[in-house]
Write a protein that holds these residues in place. Sequence first.
Motif: not given
Length: 418
Positions: A242-246
């Motif tokens: 989730a953080m990497l996608e953002a």
Amino acid sequence: MRPVIIDKVRIFDGRAMLGPGSVEFADGVITRVTTEPAPVAPASADVIDGTGMTLLPGLIDAHTHVFGAESNLELALAFGVTTELDMFMGPPEATQALCAAAGERADLADMRSSGLVASAPGGHPGVTMPLLPTVAGPERADAFVAERQAEGAHFIKIIVDDGANHGMSLPALDRATVTALAEAARRRGLLTVAHVSALWSARLALDSGVDMLTHLPLEAALDEAFVSRIADERRVVIPTLAMLEASAPKTSASARAGRSLADDPRIAGYLPDHARTAMAEGHEGLCVQHASADHDFGHALSSVAALRGAGVPVLAGTDTNYRPDRACPVVHGASLHTELALLVRAGLTPAEALTAATSAPAEHFGLFDRGMIAPGRRADLVLVEGDPTKDIGRTRSIEAIWCVGVRFDREAYRKRTA
């Protein structure tokens, strides 16, 4: 407290789908799980008809940052996350107080924390936190771990990061120091979790004997030999998709799960306004703020697929850095549903993704009182419409949440935060 029976419900016990059947709990503990016809319910019991629904263990987010904000634990619970594993918080007395409060109250997600992180002098994140204790070399490792344990740390977080993702060139912990930290923690019965920022840091952490890696490189996918070694050495990975996608500058056209979550009525209606705005528009707290041209979210997805194929335990963790005064788009509770969707996009089955957010983190972090629907476990439960083992998006269709057997009033929460 009156016993509760959820009847005629599909039961995902943390590893597999059972049922339909019934689950009974009282005084915060699951007392009976059966797929046989339920006996006549006692008159004192509250009976809930679970027809067409699925009962899940309370979700566990294996990588969060609570920042001492009690409201973050309430926000997490509003989306079925009954336990958060906090990966950096201070000062120690504030961490202890919030962990204690979360353990005593049924209106907050429970919490475990690493407390203060191990990092290099002048490195990330200490360069902006001059009072943060650091580890100046392997000879300081044992004392650092002892100090964190005395402060109540549940595990040891180690930062292996040279600051490049934040546009800086900073000193990082060397292999000898990370090895000494891992060995000191192991002697004291504490797990180690290494924050890795790139391929070099993932290799250094693995070479140093840490138990878990959190984050994945974005500049390239993990190669087959490295993945095989992770599997052979029985390490665990928390990808934080989730953080990497953002954070990643390159994503496929369909890779917009985190931002689009704010438009899902099953989610948006229970988000405070500032959380909804942060999810849709925020850019603070991202782990890659000065990404190079080769950083691609697809590399992280490929790495997760390879890890899954090699049998490496993958845990669901969001790396949420959100708080009401910080517009991080990865918010507590809601973003775990993004993480589940991204794990499925990476190749996990929906059931495997659910395991990554229930029994797997409970097992690997030693939380043996939760993560499963079984007699004697905590009555941390989430009731959802439909079957999330066929459609992972069904985890968002929450009908009811119980934390230690106490039902969370989502409607009151929605009205209070609107």
